[in-house]
Structure formats: C-alpha cells, structure tokens
Write an enzyme that holds these catalytic residues in place. Sequence first.
Site, PDB file in Angstrom:
ATOM      1  CG  HIS A 117      41.382 -14.554  46.733  1.00 34.40           C
ATOM      2  ND1 HIS A 117      42.508 -15.018  47.397  1.00 34.40           N
ATOM      3  CD2 HIS A 117      41.829 -13.947  45.610  1.00 34.40           C
ATOM      4  CE1 HIS A 117      43.576 -14.686  46.701  1.00 34.40           C
ATOM      5  NE2 HIS A 117      43.197 -14.034  45.621  1.00 34.40           N
ATOM      6  N   GLY A 274      49.131  -2.967  34.035  1.00 34.28           N
ATOM      7  CA  GLY A 274      48.308  -4.052  33.507  1.00 34.28           C
ATOM      8  C   GLY A 274      46.898  -3.615  33.164  1.00 34.28           C
TER       9      GLY A 274
END
Length: 314
Positions: A117, A274
């Site tokens: 990540h 979002g």
Amino acid sequence: MASNEVNIAAVKDYLLRLQDDICAQLATEDGSMDFIIDEWQREDEEGVMGLTGGGRTRVMEGGTVIEKGGVNFSHVKGQRLPASATAHRPELAGRSFQALGVSLVIHPRNPYAPTSHANVRLFVAEKEGEEPVWWFGGGFDLTPYYPFDEDIVHWHQQSKNACDPFGEEIYPKYKAWCDEYFFLKHRNETRGVGGLFYDDLNQETYGWGFERCFAFMQSVGDHYIKAYRPILARRKDLEYGERQKDFQLYRRGRYAEFNLAFDRGTIFGLQTGGRTESILMSMPPEVRWKYAYQPEPGSEEARIYDYLKPREWL
C-alpha cells in the site's frame, strides 16, 4: 515562487506522472495486461460535503501476477472539512478544502508475494480573507503472508533512503509512526511489517516551507516502486498450493478489517460522500474469515505471527 506559496498545479502534475510510472512498471512486472483507466468528474455540489472535482482511477483485475491492483488519483474540493480531518485541528472546522493525492493497493496472486500500500497527498483548508492552511501526508507499508527477511530489510532500506536527504531523524520517526498507525487494536497485532507513515507535514513540523515538504512527498512517492517491484519480481513465480492460497485469503481479512475500521483515507472518503468505487478499490478480491483459527505450531503459516509487532530492521 516563495518557498511557502501553495502550488497545487505542480503537485497535481507530479501525482499524475507518479500514477503513470507506477502503473507502467507494475504492468511490465505482471506481463499479461495493463491497468484500465477510468476518468471521472463530480460537479453537482450535492451530498454530505458539497463535493466537486474528479480523478483518474486505474485498476488491474485478474492479472497473471496481480490478482487485483488499484492506483487512484483524485483531486476533490468540498465546502467544509469532515470530522476526520478536523479531529486534531478543531480550529479548521467550517473551512472549505481541496484534497489531492495518489493512493494504491496491490494484491498479488501468489501468497508468497506481499500486499503493498502507498499513499501521498496534500490537503489545503481555505477561508476567505485568510492564508490557506496546508499539510502533506502519506507513506507506504508492506503486508506479507509468508515473510522473507531479505524482502523486509530491502523495503525498510528504501524507506530510509527516501527519508535520509531530509534528516537522519526522519526515518526513525516515521517508521515508528507507521508501526503505531497500522495496528489492529482488536487483534493486538500490526497489519504487516511497516514502512513509513507521516501526516500534518507543513511549516510548523520542521520549519520546512511548501517546496521542501513537497520534495519529501515526491521522495516517498518515488521510492515506493523501488521498494516493491524487486520483491514482487522475486516472489511472483514461487510454487504454491491450495494450503498457501487458503492462508493468504484468511490473512487478507485483517487487511479488510483495518481499512474499514481504522484507515483515515477510507473514513475521510466515506464521510465526504466521495466516489465509493475508488474509495473501496483497496479491498481484496477474495477474502476468508475462519472462526477461532490458529495455525499449527511450527508451521509455515505460524511464522507470520512473530512478525506482527514492531521491530527494527536496519
């Protein structure tokens, strides 16, 4: 340009180039397909935070090496900061904001290859008649299922290399912050073997102006692929069987738990209303939970549990 003047255009240009470079290198490593491109815009000013803006989501699913990977760029604006962004800065409540960054998660097919990540981002909180308040954040971390010490040492060496030009105290501080941040309290274990995590980086932190903080963001962003690609290349072709795949799916559950319960980026995205597809692109393609699972003592699967606590690697 003054060293403390906010240059959003330069940051956006860098982030788009970073996204392209990471996708190109990972697609080459996979060798079977490229990342699809999904460009999106949001102009309605409706929803929880009056969000507008857009982004470019790039996703690979079903690759030979990468079972699922997402590399997302977004640049959004909102009428007011959400609670997740003002929890440590209550004086900014009510300000409008801009947020732009690149966030990625790579889930390899081979259980011997670790999940990785990375995220680099800039926030700007604005109020008419006042100077904007800005800060950078980001980092990267590694989540192996079957750990190899040489991989972890390499990962942390690249983490240190990213930080060293900015001061010898930077890597130890942000390495420790990563260990603290990527910790599953309900499991009493770290998500993986760490890396870097930083937030609230601005002139107040070290006396760095905008340009130097931006340079640090670029160093972290550029070192992610230097850290990850050699590991993926070493592990992608190792032989594995159903037992190893089953354990990988079980351990991926920890990844999902952290992202949904603790991850600041996920919480921020959901609180601002979002784009859900982009926010949840980090989730594993397959995952498995088992009740009260314990690996056989001394087994290959038991090794990872000795790694799920902070330690020094360099």
